[in-house]
Write a protein that holds these residues in place. Sequence first.
Motif, mmCIF file in Angstrom:
data_model
loop_
_atom_site.group_PDB
_atom_site.id
_atom_site.type_symbol
_atom_site.label_atom_id
_atom_site.label_comp_id
_atom_site.label_asym_id
_atom_site.label_seq_id
_atom_site.Cartn_x
_atom_site.Cartn_y
_atom_site.Cartn_z
ATOM 1 N N VAL A 377 0.790 -1.143 0.169
ATOM 2 C CA VAL A 377 0.191 -0.163 0.062
ATOM 3 C C VAL A 377 0.860 1.141 0.008
ATOM 4 N N LYS A 378 2.040 1.336 0.893
ATOM 5 C CA LYS A 378 2.926 2.303 0.844
ATOM 6 C C LYS A 378 3.446 2.785 -0.595
ATOM 7 N N ARG A 379 3.787 1.682 -1.018
ATOM 8 C CA ARG A 379 4.571 1.811 -2.335
ATOM 9 C C ARG A 379 3.540 2.265 -3.465
ATOM 10 N N ASP A 384 1.731 6.742 -6.497
ATOM 11 C CA ASP A 384 0.707 7.822 -7.113
ATOM 12 C C ASP A 384 1.223 9.257 -6.785
ATOM 13 N N ASN A 385 2.087 9.693 -5.818
ATOM 14 C CA ASN A 385 2.783 10.943 -5.780
ATOM 15 C C ASN A 385 3.551 11.103 -7.010
ATOM 16 N N PHE A 386 4.643 10.108 -7.326
ATOM 17 C CA PHE A 386 5.472 10.290 -8.249
ATOM 18 C C PHE A 386 4.797 10.555 -9.628
ATOM 19 N N GLU A 568 12.162 7.909 -1.319
ATOM 20 C CA GLU A 568 11.051 6.802 -1.345
ATOM 21 C C GLU A 568 11.510 5.704 -2.064
ATOM 22 N N LEU A 569 11.964 5.821 -3.204
ATOM 23 C CA LEU A 569 12.471 5.049 -4.071
ATOM 24 C C LEU A 569 13.942 4.365 -4.103
ATOM 25 N N GLN A 570 14.826 5.255 -3.297
ATOM 26 C CA GLN A 570 16.133 4.829 -3.137
ATOM 27 C C GLN A 570 16.942 4.937 -4.677
ATOM 28 N N GLU A 571 16.315 5.518 -5.636
ATOM 29 C CA GLU A 571 16.912 5.595 -6.744
ATOM 30 C C GLU A 571 17.984 7.254 -7.146
ATOM 31 N N HIS A 572 19.156 6.890 -6.144
ATOM 32 C CA HIS A 572 20.097 8.101 -6.124
ATOM 33 C C HIS A 572 20.426 8.787 -7.343
#
Length: 742
Positions: A377-379, A384-386, A568-572
Amino acid sequence: MKHLSFSYLFLFLQIICLVTFFGCSQESTGLVSTAYHNTTAHYNAYFLARQKINELETTLFKNRQDDYNRLLDIIQPLDSNIAKSQTAASEYIIQKASLAIQRHKNSKWVDDSYLLVGTAQFYQMDFPNALKAFKYVNTISKGKQERHQALINIFRTYVQMQEYSNAKAVVNFIKKENLSKENLAEFYLIRAQLHKQEQEYLQAAGTLALAVRLMPKNEQKARVHFVMGQIYEQLNNSKQAYKNFRSTLKNNPSYELSFYAKLHMLQSYEVGKNEDAKKALVYFKKMLRDEKNIDYKDKIYYQMGMYEAKRSNFKQAIKHLQTSVSASKDDIQKSYSYLKLGEIYFENLQDYELAKAYYDSTIQALPTTAVNYESIVKRQQVLDNFVQQVTTIQTEDSLQRLAKMDTASLDKYLDELFAKEEEQRKKIEAKQEMESIQQAGSIFANNEQTANNRNRNSSNGQNARWYFYNVAVVSQGGTAFARKWGNRPLEDNWRRSAKEASVDFSEPGQPATSDSTESTPVVSVENQNEEKKQQIIASLPSTPEAMAASNTKIEEAYFNLGKIYNLELQEHKNADSVFVTLLTRFPDSDFEPEALYFLYLIHKELAQPEQQEAHKNTLITKHPNSAFAKLISNPNYVQEGNMADAQVKNLYSNAYQYYEDRNYEEANNLVDQAIQQYPENSLTERLQLLKVLIIGRTQNKETFKKALTGFMEQYPFSSLIPYVENILRNTETVTGGIQRNN
């Protein structure tokens, strides 16, 4: 003589009655009494209660709802629905077992009857009373078997209640006992459930291995082997997983359990070996062709997708998972297929927009008991925000490009765009219609073959060949149509979302006939496109103010997108790219200090000291007084800031108290002291407003209004603005006062 014989007979009968009466007393420990009560208790009330408990447990096992897409429970957990469905049976057991206890107190079946009462209360989820019954048996029973059963039931109750410390304490008692084969098997199963609930999977597998050695060959043993296979899957031990799924098939499983065991055996094939992969795919296709699996095709395609995903063949995995969704009538199975699709697009392909769409679909039907439900659910919320930020950037950029076009170029561009959209829509409709026809034809062909096989020697076999004579085939075709198109009315142009209205031939003033549709104005495609064109033109940022507002939206979206990537996505690396784009496109951005600080942390994480130092120097040079520059320069800045905040809160609280006590001079002195000693703090706005309110109490109305206006100009985005505006509207009656922040 006859009279004397009758007297002896009468005396004998009296003696027999007295012996029977006193012998049947519950208080007696005599041989006759105990034999009577043992026999009566065992073969009446206790027997009926025991029989009912066996029926209840058999019913619960048969009616269990197993979700094979998650690790199964070893001991079926209870819930309120299960307890409610078995209320009548549980009450019957308690009633009968209680009779054995009340009427046969001196029988050896009293402790067994208490065990039945406790078990019935357990199934009612009345755990406190169940524990009392089991503990009582453990205390008073002289039989080892009964005490052992009581201890095992206490253990199971604590596991069900998730009171793991108490459960482990009971384990220490049970381990000292010499249990029977049956009790030992049950103990191992409950202990494995405890390990499973605490996610100690290796210990759970080892404990189950001990249990299956003691269990007879039946469906329950098959199910335990299946759970062991699932556990070894989680432990990435394909060899042991395959071995246990194979053992499942050897222990009389139900067809459904057998079906899933076969699917999981295929998942245990080594994906790195081409030979194994080919075998697995051939067997998958064999299962698809099996008529017995016609209702399981969605599950087969799901497992095929999972297998291809393990092989990193994501294109084929996506295809199988999408087929699973279209073939499924089970919303829960669909949710798992959607979830795997979302995971592939999120984790493997980094296509977050498509991932978001699949996660949205997942949440619609995913059981709340699913593994990692909260993180799923958090993802979904993060995605959704992304997508909101990405959509804002794309939309505003497009509108800005269109706003820079001249009128003629804009008209031409929009006309070409609408023409492409219409062409694409027609292609999609044609493709969907063809797929629907092919699917219906496929169903017809399969069912026609089946009908021919069944009716080869029947005189009316020829009539069954035509599609519309076969009710079952027509029904399946209708289902396939509804799956593609939904429930459409039987009418012309059913595929079009905007249909032309039917012509009404009824006379003026007369109601339309039941066969006619409601008359609606005809809107041509050209008129629709013209209306859309005007809406787009009206939304273009054609003025400097509108363009500035559009740029503000883009600027905020880039900043939010960078934070989502980073936090949130840890995509640095993606976060780095977005923050750099933000600072390049908006060099005077209000977000620059925080963006530079994020870049500093990102390159620290990526072990790139040169870039890290560059961003640090830029931040300290351009924004030396910002909190982010101080965070880098002073490692104790946060701790010191917390201490300062505490001191400021204390000063503010005292100043406000002086204000309420109408000691405005002391209140003003404390406010000035707080502002001077701590120029940057979390209560700056409240301190400044309190100073304004003191002016309202000590000076004239005009000076007060000027101070209020000055506060609004100095802090235009403050959460206190609505309160200040309200004071301005009521300056004639204002008494001052704001919520105290302690």
